[in-house]
Design a protein around this motif. Structure first.
Motif, PDB file in Angstrom:
ATOM      1  N   GLN A   6       3.502  10.487  76.646  1.00  0.00           N
ATOM      2  CA  GLN A   6       4.644  10.617  75.955  1.00  0.00           C
ATOM      3  C   GLN A   6       4.612   9.515  74.840  1.00  0.00           C
ATOM      4  O   GLN A   6       5.112   9.566  73.484  1.00  0.00           O
ATOM      5  CB  GLN A   6       5.942  10.971  76.336  1.00  0.00           C
ATOM      6  N   LEU A   7       4.596   8.183  75.521  1.00  0.00           N
ATOM      7  CA  LEU A   7       4.536   6.971  74.417  1.00  0.00           C
ATOM      8  C   LEU A   7       3.535   7.248  73.409  1.00  0.00           C
ATOM      9  O   LEU A   7       3.449   6.886  72.457  1.00  0.00           O
ATOM     10  CB  LEU A   7       4.496   5.636  75.482  1.00  0.00           C
ATOM     11  N   TYR A   8       2.243   7.470  73.873  1.00  0.00           N
ATOM     12  CA  TYR A   8       1.164   7.517  73.121  1.00  0.00           C
ATOM     13  C   TYR A   8       1.316   8.389  71.919  1.00  0.00           C
ATOM     14  O   TYR A   8       1.350   8.185  70.702  1.00  0.00           O
ATOM     15  CB  TYR A   8      -0.108   7.984  73.713  1.00  0.00           C
ATOM     16  N   GLU A   9       2.008   9.738  72.391  1.00  0.00           N
ATOM     17  CA  GLU A   9       2.149  10.920  71.251  1.00  0.00           C
ATOM     18  C   GLU A   9       3.383  10.427  70.316  1.00  0.00           C
ATOM     19  O   GLU A   9       3.127  10.522  69.223  1.00  0.00           O
ATOM     20  CB  GLU A   9       2.563  12.138  71.930  1.00  0.00           C
ATOM     21  N   ALA A  10       4.295   9.534  70.694  1.00  0.00           N
ATOM     22  CA  ALA A  10       5.413   9.072  69.909  1.00  0.00           C
ATOM     23  C   ALA A  10       4.511   8.053  69.055  1.00  0.00           C
ATOM     24  O   ALA A  10       5.027   7.953  67.520  1.00  0.00           O
ATOM     25  CB  ALA A  10       6.375   8.434  70.655  1.00  0.00           C
ATOM     26  N   ALA A  11       3.720   6.996  69.462  1.00  0.00           N
ATOM     27  CA  ALA A  11       3.005   6.144  68.782  1.00  0.00           C
ATOM     28  C   ALA A  11       2.233   6.863  67.599  1.00  0.00           C
ATOM     29  O   ALA A  11       2.301   6.439  66.340  1.00  0.00           O
ATOM     30  CB  ALA A  11       2.277   5.294  69.683  1.00  0.00           C
ATOM     31  N   LEU A  12       1.623   7.919  68.141  1.00  0.00           N
ATOM     32  CA  LEU A  12       0.838   8.668  67.275  1.00  0.00           C
ATOM     33  C   LEU A  12       1.394   9.045  66.104  1.00  0.00           C
ATOM     34  O   LEU A  12       0.955   9.116  64.769  1.00  0.00           O
ATOM     35  CB  LEU A  12      -0.110   9.648  68.020  1.00  0.00           C
ATOM     36  N   SER A  13       2.658   9.819  66.469  1.00  0.00           N
ATOM     37  CA  SER A  13       3.369  10.576  65.421  1.00  0.00           C
ATOM     38  C   SER A  13       4.010   9.674  64.183  1.00  0.00           C
ATOM     39  O   SER A  13       3.848  10.080  62.929  1.00  0.00           O
ATOM     40  CB  SER A  13       4.821  11.299  66.020  1.00  0.00           C
ATOM     41  N   ILE A  14       4.232   8.343  64.511  1.00  0.00           N
ATOM     42  CA  ILE A  14       4.765   7.536  63.698  1.00  0.00           C
ATOM     43  C   ILE A  14       3.437   6.982  62.921  1.00  0.00           C
ATOM     44  O   ILE A  14       3.696   6.872  61.686  1.00  0.00           O
ATOM     45  CB  ILE A  14       5.439   6.337  64.512  1.00  0.00           C
ATOM     46  N   ALA A  15       2.589   6.679  63.523  1.00  0.00           N
ATOM     47  CA  ALA A  15       1.157   6.423  62.907  1.00  0.00           C
ATOM     48  C   ALA A  15       0.871   7.482  62.026  1.00  0.00           C
ATOM     49  O   ALA A  15       0.283   7.081  60.733  1.00  0.00           O
ATOM     50  CB  ALA A  15       0.064   6.094  63.820  1.00  0.00           C
ATOM     51  N   ALA A  49       2.345   9.590  60.366  1.00  0.00           N
ATOM     52  CA  ALA A  49       3.376   9.788  59.160  1.00  0.00           C
ATOM     53  C   ALA A  49       3.188   8.631  58.376  1.00  0.00           C
ATOM     54  O   ALA A  49       3.073   8.690  57.096  1.00  0.00           O
ATOM     55  CB  ALA A  49       4.931   9.435  59.830  1.00  0.00           C
ATOM     56  N   GLU A  50       2.893   7.381  59.088  1.00  0.00           N
ATOM     57  CA  GLU A  50       2.452   6.198  58.184  1.00  0.00           C
ATOM     58  C   GLU A  50       1.115   6.501  57.320  1.00  0.00           C
ATOM     59  O   GLU A  50       0.986   6.248  55.941  1.00  0.00           O
ATOM     60  CB  GLU A  50       2.181   5.234  58.847  1.00  0.00           C
ATOM     61  N   LEU A  51       0.173   7.148  57.917  1.00  0.00           N
ATOM     62  CA  LEU A  51      -1.204   7.613  57.369  1.00  0.00           C
ATOM     63  C   LEU A  51      -0.667   8.693  56.102  1.00  0.00           C
ATOM     64  O   LEU A  51      -1.582   8.623  55.126  1.00  0.00           O
ATOM     65  CB  LEU A  51      -2.079   8.074  58.452  1.00  0.00           C
ATOM     66  N   GLU A  52       0.307   9.482  56.487  1.00  0.00           N
ATOM     67  CA  GLU A  52       0.394  10.823  55.432  1.00  0.00           C
ATOM     68  C   GLU A  52       0.850   9.690  54.346  1.00  0.00           C
ATOM     69  O   GLU A  52       0.586  10.414  52.983  1.00  0.00           O
ATOM     70  CB  GLU A  52       1.207  11.632  55.942  1.00  0.00           C
ATOM     71  N   SER A  53       1.925   9.102  54.531  1.00  0.00           N
ATOM     72  CA  SER A  53       2.375   8.418  53.162  1.00  0.00           C
ATOM     73  C   SER A  53       1.442   7.641  52.475  1.00  0.00           C
ATOM     74  O   SER A  53       1.922   7.323  51.154  1.00  0.00           O
ATOM     75  CB  SER A  53       3.666   7.472  53.826  1.00  0.00           C
ATOM     76  N   CYS A  54       0.213   7.276  52.762  1.00  0.00           N
ATOM     77  CA  CYS A  54      -0.916   6.312  52.228  1.00  0.00           C
ATOM     78  C   CYS A  54      -1.192   7.188  50.811  1.00  0.00           C
ATOM     79  O   CYS A  54      -1.461   6.523  49.869  1.00  0.00           O
ATOM     80  CB  CYS A  54      -2.206   6.084  53.013  1.00  0.00           C
ATOM     81  N   PHE A  55      -1.192   8.472  51.012  1.00  0.00           N
ATOM     82  CA  PHE A  55      -1.619   9.459  49.809  1.00  0.00           C
ATOM     83  C   PHE A  55      -0.643   9.525  48.836  1.00  0.00           C
ATOM     84  O   PHE A  55      -0.583  10.254  47.798  1.00  0.00           O
ATOM     85  CB  PHE A  55      -2.472  10.654  50.284  1.00  0.00           C
ATOM     86  N   ALA A  56       0.801   9.181  49.153  1.00  0.00           N
ATOM     87  CA  ALA A  56       1.786   9.355  48.227  1.00  0.00           C
ATOM     88  C   ALA A  56       1.905   8.474  46.944  1.00  0.00           C
ATOM     89  O   ALA A  56       1.892   7.139  47.466  1.00  0.00           O
ATOM     90  CB  ALA A  56       3.062   9.458  48.639  1.00  0.00           C
ATOM     91  N   GLU A  57       1.252   9.164  45.801  1.00  0.00           N
ATOM     92  CA  GLU A  57       1.135   8.186  44.806  1.00  0.00           C
ATOM     93  C   GLU A  57       1.659   8.612  43.455  1.00  0.00           C
ATOM     94  O   GLU A  57       1.431   9.803  43.498  1.00  0.00           O
ATOM     95  CB  GLU A  57      -0.397   7.573  44.672  1.00  0.00           C
TER      96      GLU A  57
END
Lengths: 240, 240
Positions: free
Chosen positions: A66-75, A77-85
């Protein structure tokens, strides 16, 4: 280390629920960035966060998964935001900015990024794969939007998806090779690939060629695309 | 169908051990090519081969997993052999031949190829991942040999590894898109990408540029590489 953990003990009560949760996830992320998920235990997370193991379980009753999936979900979201330009200025500049952010993420998340994409990790499940697929889909959709295209541009869509995979593969190789070459060199090389994969697709597909001509017309003379053309032309000229 | 299975019943005794084993593997491969491994049961294999389930177990005591790995090993050997091409003539011709064989394999193995590369399959294990990694390594090594290079050419090595991943990704997308465009179009587009990824790498790395100039000098005038250069030049010329 012991001194430090003893000193952080009192912090146990000081954090609110949301803050504590964020702290545990951030701690997990930093551990997952250093070593593969299977080499990170809940005890490691508790020790590093300066809290007890039962406390970690209180926040994440599903344990490490569960901790891994929570960390992954946040990562993710961060990765997705990289392409917001912002949709303004030459395309090569926008993609280069997005790529800089993406590669900075790869640099920061290291092992965690590798485990994530390789999917061979013991904590990889259909749920974690779906999260990764969603990031990939979102990156492709955002690049397509910058190109003024949609999925009806099938050839271009295939090209962008292929390039995104090339970026992922190159990132994994880069981590594997001890982060060589420099991030700037890697970014420039991947941008060159992006421009040429679009060009070769445009060379065989009229719809892509039209979109590209529009995009090329606002690239600055002497800019990235122009320099690339000048750099590779002599190699092609070597054909007997 | 029932008639056919009844008719093949007598064949039960007629095949020798090696032939029977080959037949079961070939049957499994054709089923794995049609649907994901998790949707293929040992009963399906037995029925399709016209034999009893216990007979399949006699040959593969490890059940479906063992049969899957046997089918995978044989497919892997076949895939590796795609890149075995005489070291003579222009490089683009050699790579194009190799790519033709690779794509024919993708076409024939369909679902099985997808399951294999996606690795998310229930029968994917560290052993099957190792088999796939080995094929990939071998393909890269064979292409590097055609280029007259070795792993000390780090930038070129990274380029070839990245291109191989792009070929895999494009193959998966191609299957996913109902095998559109035609195999010839797909091959030509991937060859264009190969030439340009080598060119952009040579544009930033002297060792790669030297190898490329040697390779380019034997490409025919008006051939694949020359045509590609002519096709993409106008797009670059659109830079304002």
């Amino acid at each position: 280390m012991n001194t430090r953990h003893a000193a952080t003990g009192p912090a146990y009560r000081r954090l609110g629920v949301a803050e504590r949760r964020d702290q545990l996830i951030a701690t997990a992320q930093s551990l997952f960035a250093e070593r593969p998920p299977e080499a990170v235990s809940l005890d490691d997370v508790a020790r590093e966060a300066g809290v007890s193991r039962p406390l970690v379980y209180r926040y994440f009753p599903g344990g490490k998964q569960q901790l891994y999936e929570a960390a992954l979900s946040i990562a993710a979201a961060e990765l997705e935001s990289c392409f917001a330009e912002p949709h303004e200025g030459p395309l090569s500049g926008r993609l280069s900015n997005a790529l800089d952010r993406y590669l900075a993420f790869v640099d920061a998340h290291g092992e965690g990024f590798t485990a994530l994409l390789k999917g061979g990790s013991v904590v990889g499940t259909s749920r974690t794969h779906a999260i990764v697929d969603e990031v990939r889909r979102s990156a492709v959709a955002q690049i397509m939007a910058h190109l003024g295209a949609d999925t009806s541009h099938t050839r271009l869509h295939m090209a962008v998806r292929t390039w995104i995979t090339a970026v992922e593969a190159a990132s994994l190789i880069w981590l594997d090779e001890g982060k060589e070459p420099s991030l700037d060199e890697l970014r420039d090389w991947l941008m060159d690939q992006c421009v040429t994969v679009l060009a070769v697709t445009g060379g065989r597909d009229r719809a892509t060629a039209e979109l590209l001509r529009t995009a090329m017309a606002v690239e600055p003379v002497g800019g990235r695309v122009d320099e690339l053309a000048a750099r590779i032309a002599p190699l092609f000229a070597a054909v007997r």
